[in-house]
Design an enzyme around this catalytic site. Structure first.
Site, mmCIF file in Angstrom:
data_model
loop_
_atom_site.group_PDB
_atom_site.id
_atom_site.type_symbol
_atom_site.label_atom_id
_atom_site.label_comp_id
_atom_site.label_asym_id
_atom_site.label_seq_id
_atom_site.Cartn_x
_atom_site.Cartn_y
_atom_site.Cartn_z
ATOM 1 N N ASP A 1 0.885 -1.163 0.000
ATOM 2 C CA ASP A 1 0.000 0.000 0.000
ATOM 3 C C ASP A 1 0.930 1.222 0.000
ATOM 4 O OD1 ASP A 1 -2.090 1.734 0.045
ATOM 5 O OD2 ASP A 1 -3.111 0.830 1.759
HETATM 6 C C1 BGC Z 1 -5.004 3.376 0.273
HETATM 7 C C2 BGC Z 1 -5.125 2.480 -0.946
HETATM 8 C C3 BGC Z 1 -4.960 3.312 -2.189
HETATM 9 C C4 BGC Z 1 -3.611 4.003 -2.136
HETATM 10 C C5 BGC Z 1 -3.306 4.844 -3.359
HETATM 11 C C6 BGC Z 1 -3.751 4.216 0.248
HETATM 12 O O1 BGC Z 1 -3.766 5.175 1.249
HETATM 13 O O2 BGC Z 1 -5.036 2.601 1.446
HETATM 14 O O3 BGC Z 1 -6.366 1.824 -0.954
HETATM 15 O O4 BGC Z 1 -5.090 2.519 -3.329
HETATM 16 O O5 BGC Z 1 -3.579 4.861 -1.003
HETATM 17 O O6 BGC Z 1 -4.040 5.998 -3.362
#
Ligand code: BGC
Length: 767
Positions: free
Chosen positions: A712
């Site tokens: 993530d």
């Molecule tokens: C989130 C993800 C997301 C990523 C990119 C993260 O903070 O948990 O679900 O895809 O950011 O924006």
């Protein structure tokens, strides 16, 4: 599609890559009419009719007075990376005004709310978070003179990065809403309630109040949610969703509430496998706390499920049934199959979902036949203590009852499958065991000591070998794509330093704003491929200028129980990605609704792993049919937002496998997403992205996953540990973290090459 041009902005056009339109005659598919119509249709299909004495659909020409900010301040979806910038959002009042030939709205009252919302916005208040104003007595009188039928609208907003607190009035009505409901009930003979929320809220006040004649859970229905609500109110469409979560009377009724905010550093999953209906249907005395059960939902007609047939092969259970429309309007029904395992040495839930099927639209008096199947081994329990056989899926001897019906409560036992001697369905290895869970809940309500892990994390030898063989004549990735060179030769020409660079994300290009994967476009022609968020539609940053279709949130899609619909939405959103030159969509998200307090529940499907897994699998099929990479996220046990980067989910191996990993397992096995995103949180003391047991042991080893794995975004893990664990790329963009550990001998070329290979395979797969 609407572009926000600001031609005076320096290098505006130079920043973006022009899109090649994908629609007929070079028209745009992004936020096109077909996708917006799909979004509207999905909002009806996922809406759940909780109550109806026949007042809905409204009779032609009905007069209504609509109360509540939510008719204006409609919430289309949740906040954070799951938010979508659509060209417009139609609210409930606007939706109703498009039905003026069918329904007469008391405008003066709606104008009062319009002014109130406009004023609140001016004061800096935010969508879905406004206090209900007191309706002046005179206005209330005028509304009651206009009509005897009132509609109360209630909305909620939540988002990424924060949870609701037990007293934040997400679950319960706030004081102003309570007062509004009381005033309306005192002044109107007929009351209808519309709920516009992204997660479970209190519905006991609806169920207990006879004067509330109908209630409709709209969820957060995307950009056309207001019009979809009007469609359903006047009967142009019918709600035909079923709850994918249990609606209990109070927040405290959910077993995970007590410890939810106990600490910012950890969450103890003491309730074990007893999540949602598994808890309420099993634990003694808990059935009574349920207001609306899992799987429940009405529609504007009635159905009879008959001629149920069940048969078993040596591997599978097959179920079929006829569904007859016994009412006066066309409609759809969901046939749900549950099983109940025999009591044995392992403590089990009383009932669990095994399969489901939604019928097509059935005309009055007509019938449809549905068929489905599931694996007998799906009914096995994971024994993590050795009650029968440690680290194995076990089918204990006895009778497995198969129930068929249309909710967890409304079903009949249609078959009994007998297991003679206890069967070890699958032998596994112990992975991701907790060190400090202490207690876990049993089916009889007692707490049993949870064993503490004593062994160290297992390590996994690299699955790939690549010797560095520099070449005079460089092989380009394009040559591999064309078939004139092998990927192995391609990788072997890359130096260790170059491999390191490949394993981190790169800057965004074009309209992309989440970063790209790839790089070395000049030297090796490794095309950087771009990522974009979801899952309620393609999310591009506001300043990218492109407006996209906002679909209903995942919880609403889950409540449709319609996998074909999820697939269609996946394909539509993927086309929007493709048109905007984006190759990776960061969707679907399939964490479990463990507790209503989680701020991000709207992005996830259900409390049940089968619904979550099947819906996610369908979405992946739709996305990848467009040759856009789907990303199943966030693996796993990411059920709380507070301190999400450092919070430790302390959970038994059994609950992990039967609840929190199960949906991912279904999704991976059924539709092979090209990318899986690990979660921020720790699982039993180990960061998910650094957890070889999770990634190499379970995901790749047990489930046979062959795709790539990403972190993530900007997590707190150590990059070299992620590479060792088989987490292939660190996003969004942070180079230079591997050099030192590599030089210190903590990381090998083979470990990096294994990750590189999986990433390159993904890049080669996209168009
Ligand atoms: C989130 C993800 C997301 C990523 C990119 C993260 O903070 O948990 O679900 O895809 O950011 O924006």
């Amino acid at each position: 599609m609407q572009y926000m041009y600001n031609p005076t902005e320096k290098w505006f056009r130079a920043r973006f890559t022009p899109a090649i339109m994908l629609g007929d005659n070079r028209s745009a598919v992004t936020a096109c009419e077909r996708h917006i119509t799909l979004s509207r249709k999905a909002a009806c299909e996922g809406a759940v009719l909780l109550k109806n004495n026949g007042i809905l659909p409204l009779k032609k020409g009905a007069k209504i007075a609509v109360f509540g900010n939510a008719q204006i301040d409609y919430v289309k979806g949740g906040g954070g990376s799951g938010d979508v910038f659509s060209p417009y959002v139609r609210n409930i009042y606007e939706g109703l005004k498009l039905k003026e030939d069918k329904v007469d709205v008391f405008d003066t009252l709606s104008f009062f709310y319009m002014n109130n919302v406009a004023q609140a916005y001016k004061n800096g208040e935010k969508n879905g978070r406004l206090a209900e104003p007191k309706v002046p007595a005179e206005l209330m009188r005028a509304a009651a003179e206009f009509t005897d039928t009132a509609v109360i609208t209630i909305c909620r907003h939540s988002g990424e990065g924060y949870d609701k607190s037990a007293d934040s009035c997400y679950f319960e009505l706030e004081a102003g809403e309570k007062e509004l409901a009381a005033d309306v009930l005192a002044n109107f003979a007929h009351v209808i309630v519309l709920l516009n929320t992204g997660a479970v809220i209190d519905t006991s006040w609806i169920a207990n109040e006879e004067k509330i004649e109908a209630a409709l859970m709209l969820w957060q229905g995307g950009m056309e949610g207001g019009l979809a609500a009007a469609d359903m109110l006047v009967g142009d469409d019918a709600p035909c969703g079923k709850l994918a979560d249990t609606f209990a009377a109070s927040l405290c009724d959910y077993p995970s509430t007590a410890g939810f905010h106990e600490s910012e550093d950890y969450v103890k999953y003491t309730e074990d496998i007893f999540v949602g209906y598994r808890y309420f249907e099993t634990l003694p005395g808990k059935k009574a706390s349920v207001v609306y059960p899992f799987g429940y939902g009405l529609t504007y007609t009635t159905f009879k499920i008959s001629d149920i047939f069940v048969s078993a092969s040596d591997k599978r259970i097959f179920v079929g049934a006829d569904v007859t429309n016994t009412g006066k309007r066309a409609g759809k029904e969901v046939v749900q199959v549950y099983y109940s395992a025999p009591k044995g040495k392992i403590s089990k839930e009383k009932i669990a979902l095994a399969a489901f099927a939604k019928t097509p639209l059935i005309e009055p008096g007509k019938k449809a036949t549905v068929t489905m199947y599931f694996d007998i081994n799906d009914m096995a329990s994971y024994d993590d203590v050795g009650d029968v056989k440690k680290s194995a899926y076990v089918l204990e001897s006895g009778e497995y009852k198969i129930f068929v019906g249309n909710s967890v409560r409304d079903n009949v036992c249609a078959y009994k499958y007998k297991v003679g001697n206890t069967v070890i369905a699958k032998k596994c290895r112990s992975y991701c065991a907790p060190k400090n869970l202490e207690k876990r809940l049993m089916a009889d309500g007692s707490l049993r000591d949870a064993p503490a892990r004593k062994t160290a994390q297992k390590s996994f030898a690299p699955t790939y070998h690549s010797e560095y063989k520099p070449r005079e004549e460089i092989i380009e990735l394009y040559d591999v794509a064309e078939g004139s060179a092998t990927l192995d030769d391609f990788i072997s020409q890359m130096s260790d330093e170059e491999l390191m660079v490949l394993l981190t994300g790169k800057k965004s290009t074009g309209v992309c704003n989440c970063g790209t994967i790839g790089g070395f476009n000049d030297k090796y022609r490794i095309q950087p491929i771009a990522t974009a968020d979801g899952p309620a539609g393609l999310r591009l940053h506001r300043n990218r200028g492109v407006r996209t279709t906002a679909f209903p949130v995942a919880t609403a899609i889950a409540c449709s129980w319609n996998t074909a619909l999820a697939e269609e939405i996946g394909a539509a959103a993927a086309m929007e990605c493709k048109e905007n030159n984006l190759q990776i969509w960061l969707a679907p998200a399939l964490n479990i609704h463990r507790n209503p307090l989680c701020g991000r529940n709207f992005e996830y499907y259900s409390e049940d792993p089968v619904v979550s897994g099947k819906m996610a699998a369908a979405m992946v099929r739709g996305i990848q049919a467009q040759r856009v990479v789907a990303t199943a996220k966030h693996l796993a046990a990411n059920n709380k937002e507070t301190n999400r980067l450092d919070s430790d989910s302390v959970v038994s191996e059994r609950a992990l496998r039967e609840i929190y990993l199960k949906g991912f397992e279904i999704c991976v096995k059924e539709s092979a997403p090209k990318l899986v995103m690990t979660s921020y949180n720790l699982i039993n003391g180990v960061r998910a992205s650094e957890c070889g047991e999770l990634i190499m042991g379970i995901l790749r080893g047990e489930w046979g996953y062959e795709g790539a794995v990403t972190t993530d975004w900007s997590n707190h893990a150590e990059h070299y540990k992620e590479v060792k664990a088989g987490n292939d790329v660190r996003m969004p963009c942070r180079e230079g973290l591997l050099k030192e550990p590599y030089e210190a001998g903590l990381l090998t070329r083979d470990e990096m090459a294994a990750c590189a290979k999986r990433l390159l395979e993904m890049i080669l797969w996209v168009e």
